[in-house]
Design a protein around this motif. Structure first.
Motif, PDB file in Angstrom:
ATOM      1  N   THR A  80     -32.175   6.908   0.900  1.00  0.00           N
ATOM      2  CA  THR A  80     -32.672   6.517  -0.423  1.00  0.00           C
ATOM      3  C   THR A  80     -31.737   7.132  -1.463  1.00  0.00           C
ATOM      4  O   THR A  80     -30.763   7.814  -1.122  1.00  0.00           O
ATOM      5  CB  THR A  80     -34.115   6.999  -0.672  1.00  0.00           C
ATOM      6  N   ARG A  81     -32.039   6.944  -2.708  1.00  0.00           N
ATOM      7  CA  ARG A  81     -31.224   7.537  -3.775  1.00  0.00           C
ATOM      8  C   ARG A  81     -31.790   8.870  -4.254  1.00  0.00           C
ATOM      9  O   ARG A  81     -31.363   9.412  -5.267  1.00  0.00           O
ATOM     10  CB  ARG A  81     -31.115   6.588  -4.970  1.00  0.00           C
ATOM     11  N   TYR A  82     -32.740   9.422  -3.535  1.00  0.00           N
ATOM     12  CA  TYR A  82     -33.429  10.626  -3.986  1.00  0.00           C
ATOM     13  C   TYR A  82     -33.118  11.817  -3.089  1.00  0.00           C
ATOM     14  O   TYR A  82     -32.527  11.684  -2.021  1.00  0.00           O
ATOM     15  CB  TYR A  82     -34.947  10.387  -4.007  1.00  0.00           C
ATOM     16  N   GLY A  83     -33.563  12.995  -3.550  1.00  0.00           N
ATOM     17  CA  GLY A  83     -33.490  14.218  -2.773  1.00  0.00           C
ATOM     18  C   GLY A  83     -34.704  15.065  -3.092  1.00  0.00           C
ATOM     19  O   GLY A  83     -35.493  14.738  -3.980  1.00  0.00           O
ATOM     20  N   LEU A  84     -34.845  16.173  -2.376  1.00  0.00           N
ATOM     21  CA  LEU A  84     -35.947  17.080  -2.708  1.00  0.00           C
ATOM     22  C   LEU A  84     -35.757  17.686  -4.084  1.00  0.00           C
ATOM     23  O   LEU A  84     -36.704  17.824  -4.855  1.00  0.00           O
ATOM     24  CB  LEU A  84     -36.058  18.197  -1.662  1.00  0.00           C
ATOM     25  N   THR A  85     -34.546  18.115  -4.360  1.00  0.00           N
ATOM     26  CA  THR A  85     -34.196  18.590  -5.695  1.00  0.00           C
ATOM     27  C   THR A  85     -33.005  17.773  -6.170  1.00  0.00           C
ATOM     28  O   THR A  85     -32.115  17.453  -5.384  1.00  0.00           O
ATOM     29  CB  THR A  85     -33.846  20.091  -5.701  1.00  0.00           C
ATOM     30  N   GLN A  86     -33.016  17.451  -7.448  1.00  0.00           N
ATOM     31  CA  GLN A  86     -31.956  16.624  -8.006  1.00  0.00           C
ATOM     32  C   GLN A  86     -31.396  17.290  -9.253  1.00  0.00           C
ATOM     33  O   GLN A  86     -31.878  18.340  -9.691  1.00  0.00           O
ATOM     34  CB  GLN A  86     -32.513  15.228  -8.314  1.00  0.00           C
ATOM     35  N   GLY A  87     -30.343  16.683  -9.793  1.00  0.00           N
ATOM     36  CA  GLY A  87     -29.676  17.271 -10.939  1.00  0.00           C
ATOM     37  C   GLY A  87     -30.602  17.419 -12.134  1.00  0.00           C
ATOM     38  O   GLY A  87     -31.556  16.656 -12.299  1.00  0.00           O
ATOM     39  N   PRO A  88     -30.320  18.410 -12.985  1.00  0.00           N
ATOM     40  CA  PRO A  88     -31.213  18.672 -14.127  1.00  0.00           C
ATOM     41  C   PRO A  88     -31.255  17.543 -15.142  1.00  0.00           C
ATOM     42  O   PRO A  88     -32.175  17.498 -15.960  1.00  0.00           O
ATOM     43  CB  PRO A  88     -30.622  19.945 -14.739  1.00  0.00           C
ATOM     44  N   TYR A  89     -30.287  16.631 -15.091  1.00  0.00           N
ATOM     45  CA  TYR A  89     -30.262  15.550 -16.079  1.00  0.00           C
ATOM     46  C   TYR A  89     -30.603  14.201 -15.451  1.00  0.00           C
ATOM     47  O   TYR A  89     -30.376  13.159 -16.070  1.00  0.00           O
ATOM     48  CB  TYR A  89     -28.894  15.495 -16.756  1.00  0.00           C
ATOM     49  N   GLU A  90     -31.151  14.208 -14.244  1.00  0.00           N
ATOM     50  CA  GLU A  90     -31.568  12.958 -13.623  1.00  0.00           C
ATOM     51  C   GLU A  90     -33.034  12.688 -13.996  1.00  0.00           C
ATOM     52  O   GLU A  90     -33.926  13.464 -13.631  1.00  0.00           O
ATOM     53  CB  GLU A  90     -31.438  13.043 -12.108  1.00  0.00           C
ATOM     54  N   PRO A  91     -33.294  11.612 -14.720  1.00  0.00           N
ATOM     55  CA  PRO A  91     -34.682  11.359 -15.135  1.00  0.00           C
ATOM     56  C   PRO A  91     -35.557  10.805 -14.015  1.00  0.00           C
ATOM     57  O   PRO A  91     -36.779  10.961 -14.055  1.00  0.00           O
ATOM     58  CB  PRO A  91     -34.523  10.339 -16.262  1.00  0.00           C
ATOM     59  N   ASP A  92     -34.953  10.156 -13.025  1.00  0.00           N
ATOM     60  CA  ASP A  92     -35.717   9.517 -11.958  1.00  0.00           C
ATOM     61  C   ASP A  92     -35.735  10.430 -10.741  1.00  0.00           C
ATOM     62  O   ASP A  92     -34.777  10.481  -9.965  1.00  0.00           O
ATOM     63  CB  ASP A  92     -35.087   8.158 -11.623  1.00  0.00           C
ATOM     64  N   VAL A  93     -36.821  11.176 -10.568  1.00  0.00           N
ATOM     65  CA  VAL A  93     -36.922  12.144  -9.480  1.00  0.00           C
ATOM     66  C   VAL A  93     -38.251  11.951  -8.748  1.00  0.00           C
ATOM     67  O   VAL A  93     -39.215  11.422  -9.297  1.00  0.00           O
ATOM     68  CB  VAL A  93     -36.814  13.594  -9.997  1.00  0.00           C
ATOM     69  N   LEU A  94     -38.276  12.405  -7.513  1.00  0.00           N
ATOM     70  CA  LEU A  94     -39.515  12.359  -6.739  1.00  0.00           C
ATOM     71  C   LEU A  94     -40.353  13.612  -6.928  1.00  0.00           C
ATOM     72  O   LEU A  94     -41.580  13.547  -6.963  1.00  0.00           O
ATOM     73  CB  LEU A  94     -39.199  12.195  -5.254  1.00  0.00           C
ATOM     74  N   PHE A  95     -39.681  14.760  -7.014  1.00  0.00           N
ATOM     75  CA  PHE A  95     -40.364  16.045  -7.077  1.00  0.00           C
ATOM     76  C   PHE A  95     -39.893  16.821  -8.300  1.00  0.00           C
ATOM     77  O   PHE A  95     -38.747  16.693  -8.728  1.00  0.00           O
ATOM     78  CB  PHE A  95     -40.087  16.867  -5.819  1.00  0.00           C
ATOM     79  N   THR A  96     -40.791  17.648  -8.803  1.00  0.00           N
ATOM     80  CA  THR A  96     -40.466  18.546  -9.902  1.00  0.00           C
ATOM     81  C   THR A  96     -40.323  19.960  -9.351  1.00  0.00           C
ATOM     82  O   THR A  96     -41.152  20.412  -8.564  1.00  0.00           O
ATOM     83  CB  THR A  96     -41.563  18.515 -10.969  1.00  0.00           C
ATOM     84  N   GLY A  97     -39.274  20.639  -9.759  1.00  0.00           N
ATOM     85  CA  GLY A  97     -39.082  22.014  -9.326  1.00  0.00           C
ATOM     86  C   GLY A  97     -38.438  22.126  -7.960  1.00  0.00           C
ATOM     87  O   GLY A  97     -38.173  21.129  -7.287  1.00  0.00           O
ATOM     88  N   PRO A  98     -38.189  23.360  -7.522  1.00  0.00           N
ATOM     89  CA  PRO A  98     -37.452  23.592  -6.276  1.00  0.00           C
ATOM     90  C   PRO A  98     -38.297  23.504  -5.025  1.00  0.00           C
ATOM     91  O   PRO A  98     -37.770  23.598  -3.924  1.00  0.00           O
ATOM     92  CB  PRO A  98     -36.916  25.012  -6.468  1.00  0.00           C
ATOM     93  N   GLY A  99     -39.596  23.355  -5.145  1.00  0.00           N
ATOM     94  CA  GLY A  99     -40.462  23.327  -3.968  1.00  0.00           C
ATOM     95  C   GLY A  99     -41.051  24.697  -3.674  1.00  0.00           C
ATOM     96  O   GLY A  99     -40.666  25.715  -4.247  1.00  0.00           O
ATOM     97  N   LEU A 100     -42.011  24.716  -2.764  1.00  0.00           N
ATOM     98  CA  LEU A 100     -42.746  25.933  -2.438  1.00  0.00           C
ATOM     99  C   LEU A 100     -42.641  26.211  -0.944  1.00  0.00           C
ATOM    100  O   LEU A 100     -43.011  25.372  -0.115  1.00  0.00           O
ATOM    101  CB  LEU A 100     -44.215  25.782  -2.834  1.00  0.00           C
TER     102      LEU A 100
END
Length: 230
Positions: A125-145
């Protein structure tokens, strides 16, 4: 806003467990995974479960496969009726997008499960668990727990010592750790709620400010006398 008015945690935690046939994403394959979306209070918002086809050109690690031969039920659950990987990952993205925001990834440990999930998301896909700080289209917020790190912080025990075998079964909701992805993900979702409960219980309300009473004299015209060091 990430908090609702009464101060409760409003985040959605996508607690995920994976089953793999070796240690390396790419040369080996993730055979199954499951996610349980929960609130910090343990309310379940949805589940996702999938069995994936092996990656092209990949092969099981001999040592990992030898272990699975001792766990035939786990191997069957991780390999029966596999689906094409690109289809599964697209369906996973669609499921995530139906969940409320903000949402973050959680696993135990995140360094292992998160590495595999990030690899599969980025490859298919075009996503990751964490993405660049300026990417508006993300799946997750933050670095994870990382639930194992969280448990280590609360218990004061070394993180490498903590596992479903060394923590109380009640913390996992007495869900047996079967190495079937959905069972283990649900157990870890219970662990997340338990860790949040314990952390909240340790937070004591701040002490009220002590009242300040200025010195008074019987004669309002008489100046206040202050002691001088000798």
């Amino acid at each position: 806003m990430t908090d609702i008015p009464d101060g409760r945690d409003a985040w959605v935690y996508v607690v995920t467990d994976i089953e793999v046939d070796g240690p390396w994403p790419g040369p080996n394959s993730m055979r199954s995974f499951a996610s349980v979306a929960v609130t910090a209070g343990g309310d379940e918002l949805g589940t996702f479960e999938a069995v994936l086809e092996p990656l092209p050109g990949a092969a099981p690690n001999p040592d990992t496969y030898a272990w699975f031969e001792t766990q035939p039920g786990a191997w069957a659950a991780a390999t029966t009726d596999p689906q094409p990987v690109d289809l599964v990952m697209r369906q996973f993205v669609a499921w995530l997008r139906e969940l409320p925001a903000p949402r973050t990834f959680a696993a135990s440990p995140i360094a292992f499960d998160g590495t595999w999930m990030d690899y599969y998301l980025r490859r298919f896909t075009r996503y990751g668990l964490t993405q660049g700080p300026y990417e508006p289209d993300v799946l997750f917020t933050g670095p994870g727990l990382c639930l194992r790190s969280y448990a280590a912080a609360l218990t004061g025990r070394p993180v490498a010592e903590l596992s479903p075998q060394t923590l109380p079964a009640a913390w996992f909701g007495n869900v047996e750790h079967t190495h079937r992805a959905i069972d283990d993900a649900r157990g870890y979702a219970n662990l997340l709620a338990e860790l949040f409960r314990q952390a909240q219980a340790r937070q004591s309300p701040p002490a009220p400010p002590r009242p300040h009473h200025p010195a008074r004299t019987t004669d309002p015209d008489r100046p206040t006398v202050r002691a001088r060091p000798t």
